[in-house]
Write a protein that holds these residues in place. Structure first.
Motif, PDB file in Angstrom:
ATOM      1  N   GLU A 114       0.859  -1.039  -0.114  1.00  0.00           N
ATOM      2  CA  GLU A 114      -0.044   0.081  -0.271  1.00  0.00           C
ATOM      3  C   GLU A 114       0.907   1.257  -0.131  1.00  0.00           C
ATOM      4  O   GLU A 114       1.738   1.314   0.782  1.00  0.00           O
ATOM      5  N   ARG A 115       0.548   2.087  -1.097  1.00  0.00           N
ATOM      6  CA  ARG A 115       1.116   3.330  -0.927  1.00  0.00           C
ATOM      7  C   ARG A 115       0.236   4.580  -0.815  1.00  0.00           C
ATOM      8  O   ARG A 115      -0.874   4.623  -1.512  1.00  0.00           O
ATOM      9  N   LEU A 116       0.481   5.441   0.286  1.00  0.00           N
ATOM     10  CA  LEU A 116      -0.544   6.636   0.535  1.00  0.00           C
ATOM     11  C   LEU A 116      -0.335   7.563  -0.363  1.00  0.00           C
ATOM     12  O   LEU A 116       0.853   8.001  -0.791  1.00  0.00           O
ATOM     13  N   PRO A 117      -1.370   8.481  -0.421  1.00  0.00           N
ATOM     14  CA  PRO A 117      -0.921   9.795  -1.167  1.00  0.00           C
ATOM     15  C   PRO A 117      -0.216  10.707  -0.486  1.00  0.00           C
ATOM     16  O   PRO A 117       0.135  10.870   0.951  1.00  0.00           O
ATOM     17  N   SER A 118       0.757  11.193  -1.149  1.00  0.00           N
ATOM     18  CA  SER A 118       1.954  12.331  -0.563  1.00  0.00           C
ATOM     19  C   SER A 118       1.546  13.672  -0.714  1.00  0.00           C
ATOM     20  O   SER A 118       0.093  13.784  -1.353  1.00  0.00           O
ATOM     21  N   PRO A 119       2.082  14.513  -0.058  1.00  0.00           N
ATOM     22  CA  PRO A 119       1.412  16.054  -0.122  1.00  0.00           C
ATOM     23  C   PRO A 119       1.545  16.338  -1.486  1.00  0.00           C
ATOM     24  O   PRO A 119       2.260  16.078  -2.416  1.00  0.00           O
ATOM     25  N   PHE A 120       0.721  17.447  -1.684  1.00  0.00           N
ATOM     26  CA  PHE A 120       0.896  17.864  -3.025  1.00  0.00           C
ATOM     27  C   PHE A 120       2.329  18.850  -3.215  1.00  0.00           C
ATOM     28  O   PHE A 120       2.744  19.517  -2.498  1.00  0.00           O
ATOM     29  N   SER A 121       2.647  18.306  -4.426  1.00  0.00           N
ATOM     30  CA  SER A 121       3.843  18.995  -4.953  1.00  0.00           C
ATOM     31  C   SER A 121       3.825  19.876  -6.057  1.00  0.00           C
ATOM     32  O   SER A 121       4.996  20.203  -6.363  1.00  0.00           O
ATOM     33  N   PHE A 147      -2.961   3.817  12.271  1.00  0.00           N
ATOM     34  CA  PHE A 147      -3.054   5.096  11.384  1.00  0.00           C
ATOM     35  C   PHE A 147      -2.641   5.017  10.146  1.00  0.00           C
ATOM     36  O   PHE A 147      -1.852   4.464   9.842  1.00  0.00           O
ATOM     37  N   ARG A 148      -3.130   5.846   9.204  1.00  0.00           N
ATOM     38  CA  ARG A 148      -2.713   5.780   7.895  1.00  0.00           C
ATOM     39  C   ARG A 148      -1.882   7.090   7.729  1.00  0.00           C
ATOM     40  O   ARG A 148      -0.734   7.257   8.126  1.00  0.00           O
ATOM     41  N   ILE A 149      -2.497   8.338   7.418  1.00  0.00           N
ATOM     42  CA  ILE A 149      -1.706   9.468   7.373  1.00  0.00           C
ATOM     43  C   ILE A 149      -2.294  10.227   8.606  1.00  0.00           C
ATOM     44  O   ILE A 149      -3.292  10.845   8.874  1.00  0.00           O
ATOM     45  N   VAL A 150      -1.320  10.456   9.596  1.00  0.00           N
ATOM     46  CA  VAL A 150      -1.315  11.240  10.624  1.00  0.00           C
ATOM     47  C   VAL A 150      -1.287  12.598  10.526  1.00  0.00           C
ATOM     48  O   VAL A 150      -0.154  13.256  10.318  1.00  0.00           O
ATOM     49  N   VAL A 193      -6.368  13.316  17.464  1.00  0.00           N
ATOM     50  CA  VAL A 193      -5.272  13.077  16.467  1.00  0.00           C
ATOM     51  C   VAL A 193      -6.338  12.736  15.171  1.00  0.00           C
ATOM     52  O   VAL A 193      -7.347  12.050  15.100  1.00  0.00           O
ATOM     53  N   CYS A 194      -5.931  13.555  14.236  1.00  0.00           N
ATOM     54  CA  CYS A 194      -6.639  13.376  12.671  1.00  0.00           C
ATOM     55  C   CYS A 194      -5.989  12.444  12.088  1.00  0.00           C
ATOM     56  O   CYS A 194      -4.899  12.491  11.387  1.00  0.00           O
ATOM     57  N   ASP A 195      -6.573  11.170  11.854  1.00  0.00           N
ATOM     58  CA  ASP A 195      -6.269  10.098  10.940  1.00  0.00           C
ATOM     59  C   ASP A 195      -6.777  10.320   9.490  1.00  0.00           C
ATOM     60  O   ASP A 195      -7.871   9.603   9.297  1.00  0.00           O
ATOM     61  N   ARG A 196      -6.111  11.185   8.662  1.00  0.00           N
ATOM     62  CA  ARG A 196      -6.750  11.730   7.717  1.00  0.00           C
ATOM     63  C   ARG A 196      -7.407  10.569   6.768  1.00  0.00           C
ATOM     64  O   ARG A 196      -8.566  10.546   6.215  1.00  0.00           O
ATOM     65  N   THR A 197      -6.748   9.684   6.097  1.00  0.00           N
ATOM     66  CA  THR A 197      -7.220   8.908   5.133  1.00  0.00           C
ATOM     67  C   THR A 197      -8.068   7.649   5.805  1.00  0.00           C
ATOM     68  O   THR A 197      -8.235   6.782   4.897  1.00  0.00           O
ATOM     69  N   ASN A 198      -7.934   7.548   7.051  1.00  0.00           N
ATOM     70  CA  ASN A 198      -8.840   6.519   7.716  1.00  0.00           C
ATOM     71  C   ASN A 198     -10.183   7.223   7.879  1.00  0.00           C
ATOM     72  O   ASN A 198     -11.131   6.527   8.630  1.00  0.00           O
ATOM     73  N   ASP A 199     -10.359   8.766   7.673  1.00  0.00           N
ATOM     74  CA  ASP A 199     -11.699   9.298   7.869  1.00  0.00           C
ATOM     75  C   ASP A 199     -12.222   9.361   9.199  1.00  0.00           C
ATOM     76  O   ASP A 199     -13.149   9.208   9.633  1.00  0.00           O
ATOM     77  N   GLY A 254      -9.126  11.481   2.035  1.00  0.00           N
ATOM     78  CA  GLY A 254      -9.682  11.210   3.514  1.00  0.00           C
ATOM     79  C   GLY A 254     -10.274  12.475   3.661  1.00  0.00           C
ATOM     80  O   GLY A 254     -10.341  13.629   2.861  1.00  0.00           O
ATOM     81  N   SER A 255     -10.958  12.546   4.892  1.00  0.00           N
ATOM     82  CA  SER A 255     -12.046  13.588   5.216  1.00  0.00           C
ATOM     83  C   SER A 255     -11.610  14.286   6.442  1.00  0.00           C
ATOM     84  O   SER A 255     -12.198  15.382   6.903  1.00  0.00           O
ATOM     85  N   VAL A 256     -10.649  13.788   7.343  1.00  0.00           N
ATOM     86  CA  VAL A 256     -10.218  14.371   8.691  1.00  0.00           C
ATOM     87  C   VAL A 256      -8.970  14.934   8.779  1.00  0.00           C
ATOM     88  O   VAL A 256      -8.106  14.300   8.892  1.00  0.00           O
ATOM     89  N   TRP A 257      -8.863  16.264   8.323  1.00  0.00           N
ATOM     90  CA  TRP A 257      -7.474  16.953   7.936  1.00  0.00           C
ATOM     91  C   TRP A 257      -6.935  17.655   9.138  1.00  0.00           C
ATOM     92  O   TRP A 257      -5.731  17.522   9.407  1.00  0.00           O
TER      93      TRP A 257
END
Length: 669
Positions: free
Chosen positions: A224-231, A253-256, A269-275, A300-303
């Motif tokens: 699994e590869r998670l989305p990276s920050p916008f570059s 956690f996915r993206i903390v 804690v916002c676990d963004r891509t786990n919503d 995800g939904s929780v930023w």
């Protein structure tokens, strides 16, 4: 047109699941959420022909100065040609929005991040900067004027989520002044919260989801590869390979993406891509969690989140940069009590709502990444404080607003020659039945009748006060008796429009509208639309594109628990999304108050979320084998269980979801 409508809508089903509270019927309304209003004049223009790229961090210091960090590298070549150029990556604004300092970038003695991500100003005026790049394993500390003080970790040296010396795409940070400890949301590469001594940078402790030791093999074994920050490059995000909104809660956690500490010491804690949002004590002990917009994939939904300014921090605002809105939660129960925002580039809308911070007054500052590239201010007002007015009671029950039958009927002007009529229907007891009135030089169009002949005569009497023009058309949006019972009061010669599904149950000849019909009346364009099955199999809506008024019939009712006994639950959600694509100024409900336009826009979204919550809870109970007769007792429908008629309508709504899941609803003809 059905296929065209489907192409317009991205099917994001928003659900909210709070662990631990059963259906309770009416809740008290002692504490209403605050109101946030965008300040389009904040901040002031930057000097020196400067531009900002994707804004990836915001903080408010003890002086109520607002700090942002942005990514100059994300500015496109067409933005920086001619005289325009990137501003330094760290910008400080005073409370009025005037730029007062700027600095940042590579320098001697430290490793500047590949991708700037997160900024925090601690009580000692030390400025902390994170980095979200795949090699960013460090965070940096500076004085407020940009003098380097400390680096924790080293770029390219990260060894995973149990490395105590380096980080992995740290996204945000906060200092607990009581213990002088630095909490870091770590991050895009790692999957944990890690705590350091804020003075020395020494490691203290770390934890993963549910307070357990993080395990990176959960991701590597699945590839699994998670989305990276916008570059700056276009991102094509697929859903995370293992995330399943219908499965068990993810053990990691996915993206903390953010960590915040409340006044009472709870750590959010916002676990963004786990919503989801998880709550801990400072030692990492897990307390509880909430899922928000649980069926959101990709980014995800929780930023990020910020707390209300009262000492108890009763509310918190959670931003969602995928669905482009802000959820206002009651902190004690983690229930959503309001939303605001929406997708777009105008003031108050979002494109990649990314970070949030609050000043001492409770005003919110929300940054945007991707091509949003800005920070917006939203002024805080406690419920009822705006404009010196009494608090607006969000309810569908006229008695809860202190009104009596003598206060009705009520006529409200929405636009030139466009009005609504509100009247109490005896069959509905404490709620109103509403009509749309469109006056033209070619006659009058009315959306629906009242539920009785007497009330429809009152409707006609009010129309006669507005215009001498006769009623020419009546649109039957709902076949139900509270919208057709008074149809016999209309004069002879009126043309009635209805969907073919509804026509057999209407006691007048009708012209069919199976998809869309456009009328031109005295220079006014009126669209009669069938956006899909919702409250019934033949709901019709009326849309005035120039005036941006959308009469929703019973597809939307204001703060009244959805009446779904004859509805089509999942299709209803899609109908509301199609309505939102029209971007009307006014959503006019068939029942409940015709409030101010911004309130109705919020309440339409809340109504959609209520139906989504009902569908999600029905699916959960159905899949668990819960008998339908026990579903209402086991359903977690907060905050919508506090809406008018919730106790009456919830059991039938859940039963309808069961029927849909069992394939027992009639197919679309």
């Amino acid at each position: 047109m059905r296929n065209a409508w489907s192409a317009l809508v991205v099917a994001i089903v928003l659900t909210t699941t709070v662990v631990g509270r059963p259906f309770q019927g009416r809740q008290r309304e002692a504490e209403r959420p605050p109101v946030y209003t965008v300040d389009p004049a904040w901040p002031k223009p930057l000097p020196n022909h400067w531009l900002v790229g994707a804004v990836a961090g915001v903080a408010v210091d003890a002086r109520d100065h607002v700090w942002i960090t942005h990514r100059p590298s994300t500015l496109q070549p067409n933005e920086t040609r001619a005289i325009w150029k990137a501003a330094p990556p760290v910008l400080e604004f005073d409370a009025d929005g005037t730029l007062v300092s700027s600095w940042g970038g590579p320098g001697a003695g430290y490793e500047w991040p590949q991708l700037e991500h997160g900024i925090y100003v601690d009580p000692h005026d030390r400025v902390w900067i994170g980095g979200g790049g795949d090699k960013d394993a460090q965070i940096l500390e500076f004085t407020r004027d940009g003098k380097f003080l400390l680096q924790i970790g080293h770029q390219g040296k990260g060894r995973g989520s149990n490395d105590t010396e380096n980080l992995g795409g740290a996204a945000s940070m906060i200092v607990d002044p009581a213990a002088n400890e630095l909490y870091v949301a770590d991050g895009y590469v790692n999957h944990r919260v890690i705590v350091f001594d804020a003075q020395s940078g020494a490691y203290k402790r770390h934890w993963g989801a549910y307070g357990k030791r993080p395990d990176d093999s959960y991701f590597t074994n699945a590839g699994e590869r998670l989305p990276s920050p916008f570059s700056g490059a276009v991102q094509h995000e697929n859903k995370p390979s293992q995330y399943d909104p219908d499965g068990p809660p993810p053990p990691q956690f996915r993206i903390v993406h953010a960590v915040r500490i409340a006044n009472d010491g709870l750590v959010y804690v916002c676990d963004r891509t786990n919503d989801r949002l998880q709550v801990f004590r400072k030692d990492g002990t897990f307390v509880r969690e909430v899922f928000i917009a649980k069926r959101t994939f990709g980014s995800g939904s929780v930023w990020d989140l910020a707390f209300s300014p009262d000492p108890q921090q009763t509310f918190m605002a959670v931003i969602d940069g995928t669905n482009q809105q802000v959820y206002v939660l009651r902190r004690e129960s983690l229930e959503i009590v309001d939303t605001f925002g929406g997708g777009g580039h105008w003031a108050g809308q979002f494109y990649g709502a990314h970070n949030i911070a609050a000043n001492s007054r409770g005003d919110l500052f929300i940054t945007e990444t991707y091509e949003g590239k800005r920070v917006q201010k939203f002024r805080y007002a406690a419920a009822g404080a705006q404009s010196g007015r009494a608090p607006l009671v969000r309810t569908g029950d006229y008695t809860e607003r202190g009104l009596t039958p003598a206060d009705f009927p009520r006529v409200r002007k929405l636009a030139d020659n466009v009005y609504t009529f509100e009247q109490i229907d005896p069959t509905k007891r404490v709620v109103t039945v509403n009509n749309l009135i469109v006056v033209t030089t070619d006659g009058v169009l009315v959306a629906e009748s009242q539920g009785t002949v007497e009330n429809t005569k009152r409707l006609l009497a009010e129309i006669a006060k507005l215009t001498p023009q006769p009623v020419k058309y009546v649109v039957v949006g709902s076949e139900h008796g509270d919208h057709t019972g008074g149809i016999g009061a209309f004069p002879p010669g009126v043309t009635y429009f209805a969907h073919p599904f509804s026509a057999p149950r209407i006691k007048q000849p009708t012209q069919p509208v199976a998809d869309k019909k456009v009328l031109q009346m005295g220079g006014t364009e009126i669209q009669i639309l069938f956006l899909g099955r919702a409250h019934t199999g033949g709901d019709l809506e009326v849309y005035l594109p120039r005036e941006r008024v959308l009469f929703m019939s019973e597809a939307f009712i204001n703060r009244i628990f959805p009446s779904m006994a004859n509805g089509y639950p999942s299709e209803w959600v899609e109908v509301l999304k199609r309505a939102e694509q029209l971007a009307p100024t006014w959503f006019v409900p068939a029942h409940g108050f015709v409030d101010d336009a911004p309130v109705l826009r919020e309440e339409e979204r809340n109504y959609r979320m209520a139906i989504e919550k009902i569908v999600a809870e029905g699916r959960r109970l159905h899949d668990a084998g819960t008998p339908i007769e026990a579903a209402a007792a086991g359903a977690r429908l907060e905050p919508y269980d506090g809406w008018t008629r919730a106790a009456n309508n919830a059991p039938a709504a859940l039963q309808r979801v069961y029927l849909e899941l069992d394939g027992k609803l009639p197919p679309m003809r």
